[in-house]
Scaffold this motif. Structure first.
Motif, PDB file in Angstrom:
ATOM      1  N   ARG A   1      48.992-117.010  20.816  1.00 40.72           N
ATOM      2  CA  ARG A   1      48.380-116.321  22.181  1.00 40.72           C
ATOM      3  C   ARG A   1      48.573-114.285  21.076  1.00 40.72           C
ATOM      4  O   ARG A   1      49.491-114.468  21.583  1.00 40.72           O
ATOM      5  CB  ARG A   1      48.210-116.467  23.313  1.00 40.72           C
ATOM      6  N   LYS A   2      47.141-114.500  21.223  1.00 42.36           N
ATOM      7  CA  LYS A   2      48.338-112.460  20.159  1.00 42.36           C
ATOM      8  C   LYS A   2      46.750-111.673  21.081  1.00 42.36           C
ATOM      9  O   LYS A   2      45.668-111.902  21.652  1.00 42.36           O
ATOM     10  CB  LYS A   2      47.532-112.924  18.573  1.00 42.36           C
ATOM     11  N   VAL A   3      47.320-110.624  21.009  1.00 37.09           N
ATOM     12  CA  VAL A   3      46.314-109.570  21.843  1.00 37.09           C
ATOM     13  C   VAL A   3      45.563-109.335  20.405  1.00 37.09           C
ATOM     14  O   VAL A   3      45.832-108.826  19.675  1.00 37.09           O
ATOM     15  CB  VAL A   3      47.257-107.387  21.683  1.00 37.09           C
ATOM     16  N   VAL A   4      44.594-109.237  21.042  1.00 36.71           N
ATOM     17  CA  VAL A   4      43.187-108.960  20.010  1.00 36.71           C
ATOM     18  C   VAL A   4      42.483-107.002  20.487  1.00 36.71           C
ATOM     19  O   VAL A   4      41.612-107.121  21.527  1.00 36.71           O
ATOM     20  CB  VAL A   4      42.137-109.697  20.059  1.00 36.71           C
ATOM     21  N   ILE A   5      42.137-106.248  19.685  1.00 39.99           N
ATOM     22  CA  ILE A   5      42.484-105.086  19.369  1.00 39.99           C
ATOM     23  C   ILE A   5      40.868-104.845  19.122  1.00 39.99           C
ATOM     24  O   ILE A   5      40.489-105.155  17.542  1.00 39.99           O
ATOM     25  CB  ILE A   5      42.972-103.981  19.669  1.00 39.99           C
ATOM     26  N   GLU A   6      39.245-104.199  19.386  1.00 36.53           N
ATOM     27  CA  GLU A   6      38.605-103.506  18.841  1.00 36.53           C
ATOM     28  C   GLU A   6      38.081-102.073  19.472  1.00 36.53           C
ATOM     29  O   GLU A   6      38.097-101.886  20.335  1.00 36.53           O
ATOM     30  CB  GLU A   6      37.456-104.407  18.655  1.00 36.53           C
ATOM     31  N   GLY A   7      38.617-101.104  18.980  1.00 35.17           N
ATOM     32  CA  GLY A   7      37.885 -99.496  18.693  1.00 35.17           C
ATOM     33  C   GLY A   7      37.666 -99.368  17.705  1.00 35.17           C
ATOM     34  O   GLY A   7      37.558 -99.291  16.707  1.00 35.17           O
ATOM     35  N   SER A   8      36.989 -97.910  18.328  1.00 36.85           N
ATOM     36  CA  SER A   8      36.278 -97.881  17.302  1.00 36.85           C
ATOM     37  C   SER A   8      35.713 -96.052  17.921  1.00 36.85           C
ATOM     38  O   SER A   8      36.184 -96.003  18.989  1.00 36.85           O
ATOM     39  CB  SER A   8      34.986 -97.653  17.264  1.00 36.85           C
ATOM     40  N   ILE A   9      35.894 -94.946  16.799  1.00 36.20           N
ATOM     41  CA  ILE A   9      35.212 -93.466  17.327  1.00 36.20           C
ATOM     42  C   ILE A   9      34.261 -93.379  16.723  1.00 36.20           C
ATOM     43  O   ILE A   9      34.991 -92.943  15.268  1.00 36.20           O
ATOM     44  CB  ILE A   9      36.818 -92.815  17.563  1.00 36.20           C
ATOM     45  N   GLU A  10      33.633 -92.333  17.018  1.00 36.74           N
ATOM     46  CA  GLU A  10      31.845 -91.881  16.529  1.00 36.74           C
ATOM     47  C   GLU A  10      32.017 -90.852  16.542  1.00 36.74           C
ATOM     48  O   GLU A  10      32.664 -89.955  17.220  1.00 36.74           O
ATOM     49  CB  GLU A  10      30.645 -92.447  16.734  1.00 36.74           C
ATOM     50  N   GLN A  11      31.819 -90.320  15.480  1.00 32.31           N
ATOM     51  CA  GLN A  11      31.303 -88.723  15.795  1.00 32.31           C
ATOM     52  C   GLN A  11      30.310 -88.163  16.791  1.00 32.31           C
ATOM     53  O   GLN A  11      29.504 -88.863  16.856  1.00 32.31           O
ATOM     54  CB  GLN A  11      30.598 -88.134  14.613  1.00 32.31           C
ATOM     55  N   GLY A  12      30.650 -87.568  17.291  1.00 34.46           N
ATOM     56  CA  GLY A  12      31.003 -86.868  18.614  1.00 34.46           C
ATOM     57  C   GLY A  12      30.407 -87.715  19.344  1.00 34.46           C
ATOM     58  O   GLY A  12      30.047 -87.540  20.786  1.00 34.46           O
ATOM     59  N   GLU A  13      30.651 -88.951  19.283  1.00 35.60           N
ATOM     60  CA  GLU A  13      30.952 -89.863  20.808  1.00 35.60           C
ATOM     61  C   GLU A  13      32.807 -89.861  21.525  1.00 35.60           C
ATOM     62  O   GLU A  13      33.569 -89.586  20.437  1.00 35.60           O
ATOM     63  CB  GLU A  13      30.710 -90.870  20.590  1.00 35.60           C
ATOM     64  N   TYR A  14      32.823 -90.728  22.682  1.00 36.21           N
ATOM     65  CA  TYR A  14      34.433 -90.702  23.098  1.00 36.21           C
ATOM     66  C   TYR A  14      34.965 -91.915  22.685  1.00 36.21           C
ATOM     67  O   TYR A  14      34.096 -93.045  22.170  1.00 36.21           O
ATOM     68  CB  TYR A  14      34.182 -90.577  24.138  1.00 36.21           C
ATOM     69  N   PRO A  15      36.292 -91.919  22.529  1.00 39.10           N
ATOM     70  CA  PRO A  15      36.697 -93.946  21.906  1.00 39.10           C
ATOM     71  C   PRO A  15      36.474 -94.745  22.638  1.00 39.10           C
ATOM     72  O   PRO A  15      36.349 -94.388  23.844  1.00 39.10           O
ATOM     73  CB  PRO A  15      37.807 -93.016  21.122  1.00 39.10           C
ATOM     74  N   ILE A  16      36.053 -96.131  22.246  1.00 42.34           N
ATOM     75  CA  ILE A  16      36.079 -96.875  22.809  1.00 42.34           C
ATOM     76  C   ILE A  16      36.784 -97.889  22.405  1.00 42.34           C
ATOM     77  O   ILE A  16      36.809 -98.472  21.309  1.00 42.34           O
ATOM     78  CB  ILE A  16      34.392 -97.658  23.015  1.00 42.34           C
ATOM     79  N   VAL A  17      37.960 -98.603  23.453  1.00 42.52           N
ATOM     80  CA  VAL A  17      38.588 -99.573  22.746  1.00 42.52           C
ATOM     81  C   VAL A  17      38.121-100.710  24.202  1.00 42.52           C
ATOM     82  O   VAL A  17      38.602-100.934  25.029  1.00 42.52           O
ATOM     83  CB  VAL A  17      40.231 -99.150  23.384  1.00 42.52           C
TER      84      VAL A  17
END
Length: 283
Positions: free
Chosen positions: A28-44
């Motif tokens: 079992r491993k931690v899975v991270i999907e995160g992104s930050i778009e120009q003009g938008e808040y980061p989401i993880v």
């Protein structure tokens, strides 16, 4: 997006670990999907990977969500601890999002995740936006009710550039999802005015059919993005595996290149997007 990492964690685990079937349920491993778009808040999004033979039901899926982590994003000048939000309509139902720090082109963003006594981190940039020269739909010669979406853009010469496309059908789809074969590298067209087809994401990778084309009457919303090389490497290698294998539970054995590091091995990606939006009606 249709590419939500928890739906492919079994594939990622197999592709990266080289374990045999008997070891699958014990990892079992931690899975991270995160992104930050120009003009938008980061989401993880944070979850644990799921073993191949583990049950898939609402209770077991709920246990995979990391809802007590500390998630911080920084641009080197400002930092923010992201807030946990809930959306019961999607999986995973919890995600972390900023409320103050927004993405800016040209900046570098670090991600710091702390959970269960472990620390995971990554770094990404939001490259300068590449404007689109034009966008159009070409009807199929024998079936003009279906068409191919095309884009044209001027690549910046003398540097390595990487792109990723997302599409959404207005009135039919709530969220953008990656195009089929969504990533592009300029290694073959550096500095050129380049034309490229943008295909819809098919329902199945086993048999690609007409669902990669658009239907007459569709209002197509395109999100054309610039990304950095590490972000590109993750999606390029992941898509290669999905397309070659045709399902999320197999692998060719090639490595999916994650840009997540940590005190324990983790899976996933943290990536920035410089974004250009365009809309076209296939008339």
């Amino acid at each position: 997006m249709k590419f939500v990492l928890p739906s492919i964690v079994c594939f990622l685990l197999y592709a990266c670990s080289g374990l045999d079937d008997g070891d699958f349920s014990r990892v079992r491993k931690v899975v991270i999907e995160g992104s930050i778009e120009q003009g938008e808040y980061p989401i993880v999004y944070l979850t644990y990977s799921s073993g191949f033979y583990e049950p898939v039901d609402s209770a077991s899926l709920q246990e995979l969500v990391l809802a007590t982590a500390r998630v911080e994003v920084s641009d080197g000048e400002q930092s923010e601890v992201l807030t946990l939000f809930r959306n019961a309509k999607v999986y995973p139902p919890f995600y972390y999002r900023g409320t103050e720090l927004r993405g800016e082109a040209g900046k570098t963003y670090t991600l710091d995740v702390r959970s269960g006594g472990e620390n995971y981190f990554s770094e990404t940039t939001i490259p300068s936006v590449t404007p689109l020269d034009s966008i159009w739909v070409e009807p199929e010669a024998e079936r003009d009710s279906l068409g191919n979406l095309w884009i044209r853009f001027q690549d910046v010469a003398g540097q390595d550039n990487y792109y990723r496309n997302f599409v959404r059908l207005k009135g039919k789809e709530e969220k953008y999802h990656p195009a089929y074969q969504s990533t592009i590298s300029d290694r073959a067209f550096d500095g050129q005015l380049y034309e490229h087809p943008v295909l819809n994401l098919p329902e199945s990778f086993i048999e690609i059919g007409d669902d990669v084309l658009f239907q007459r009457g569709d209002t197509i919303e395109l999100k054309f993005c610039t990304i950095d090389v590490h972000h590109f490497d993750f999606w390029r290698t992941l898509e290669r595996e999905l397309y070659l294998v045709g399902n999320p539970f197999g692998s060719t054995g090639n490595e999916v290149i994650s840009n997540i590091q940590g005190s324990k091995p983790a899976l996933g990606v943290w990536g920035g997007y410089g974004v250009t939006h365009k809309t076209i009606i296939f008339q």
